[in-house]
Design a protein around this motif. Structure first.
Motif, PDB file in Angstrom:
ATOM      1  N   SER A 110      -2.141   3.227 -11.043  1.00 42.45           N
ATOM      2  CA  SER A 110      -3.187   3.466 -10.040  1.00 42.45           C
ATOM      3  C   SER A 110      -3.388   4.957  -9.814  1.00 42.45           C
ATOM      4  CB  SER A 110      -2.822   2.789  -8.713  1.00 42.45           C
ATOM      5  OG  SER A 110      -2.983   1.399  -8.781  1.00 42.45           O
ATOM      6  N   ALA A 114      -6.747   7.042 -10.576  1.00 44.83           N
ATOM      7  CA  ALA A 114      -7.427   7.797  -9.524  1.00 44.83           C
ATOM      8  C   ALA A 114      -7.786   9.202  -9.997  1.00 44.83           C
ATOM      9  CB  ALA A 114      -6.553   7.861  -8.277  1.00 44.83           C
ATOM     10  N   VAL A 124      -3.500   7.953  -3.110  1.00 46.31           N
ATOM     11  CA  VAL A 124      -3.919   6.623  -3.547  1.00 46.31           C
ATOM     12  C   VAL A 124      -3.329   5.591  -2.587  1.00 46.31           C
ATOM     13  CG1 VAL A 124      -3.996   4.969  -5.435  1.00 46.31           C
ATOM     14  CG2 VAL A 124      -3.860   7.415  -5.934  1.00 46.31           C
TER      15      VAL A 124
END
Length: 252
Positions: A110, A114, A124
């Motif tokens: 993730s 990002a 995040v």
């Protein structure tokens, strides 16, 4: 020679998410792990979007038993399929944490995804079964973060740990200050606790890199993102299915 279709798979604590890209269109699917034969549904969905091309499964998982269920099904029914279980070594982002092998692969992917959308430093927020709030610094290193119970886990904890409080079965509510009934009081308390924690963590991370909290880019994802997004004080970009999008980005 046929081109391989890459299937991105994000196996969380309560759901499996899949994504693949065909002709610049990203197809996505989510299945709850409580659904009967979810692994069959996942494989059938992937096949239906593969245009008869060989499949390569790239799996990021925090659920070992669900991972085994899926890989056993693929190995038995699709022996020619390529299956890769992703680790932090597959992500071009250094994890500046004490034990990289114990870091949830979903958090690292993730964070990487990002950075494909915003220039770090950034934060995040992944609002799933658990809520994670993680930091990436300007040198593109993953700096760790915080983990707290997700909305559903907090609702369940209140119901299980008390004699009289009900289990909320809906997030489609508005917070009330002060709330006038038990259900609204639970929802308002849990939502406000989560929002306050996220906003405070973002501010503290901003202090860590000497950036004003309002200037820290924030990316929000996860199943509960739609319920948290309207209430966060910090400006943020909401991107659904961030882990799968990161996996696809790693294959491009």
């Amino acid at each position: 020679m046929k081109t391989t279709t890459n299937i991105a798979v994000d196996i969380g604590n309560s759901a499996i998410k899949l994504a693949l890209s065909t002709e610049e269109i990203i197809h996505e699917k989510s299945l709850p792990l409580v659904e009967s034969d979810w692994q069959i549904s996942a494989a059938q969905w992937a096949l239906s979007h593969s245009d008869d091309q060989p499949l390569a499964w790239h799996i990021a998982s925090v659920h070992p038993q669900a991972t085994k269920t899926l890989t056993d099904h693929l190995g038995t029914n699709f022996p020619a399929a390529k299956v890769k279980l992703m680790t932090w070594c597959d992500v071009p982002m250094e994890p500046n944490v004490d034990e990289p092998d114990r870091l949830g692969i979903d958090r690292l992917i993730s964070a990487y995804a990002a950075t494909l959308q915003s220039e770090p430093p950034l934060v995040v927020v992944d609002a799933g079964s658990a809520i994670t709030v993680d930091m990436v610094t300007a040198d593109r290193k993953f700096q760790g973060g915080a983990i707290l119970p997700g909305l559903g886990m907090q609702f369940a904890s209140l119901a299980k740990g008390t004699a009289s409080l009900p289990l909320l079965d809906s997030r489609h509510k508005k917070p009330h200050y002060p709330a006038k009934n038990t259900e609204d009081a639970i929802f308002s308390g849990v939502l406000t606790a989560a929002i306050a924690a996220i906003d405070l963590l973002i501010a503290k991370y901003g202090n860590h890199v000497n950036i004003a909290k309002e200037d820290v880019p924030v990316v929000l994802t996860g199943g509960d993102a739609p319920f948290l997004s309207p209430h966060l004080q910090h400006n943020h970009e909401r991107i659904d299915n961030l882990v799968c999008r990161g996996i696809l980005g790693l294959q491009s």
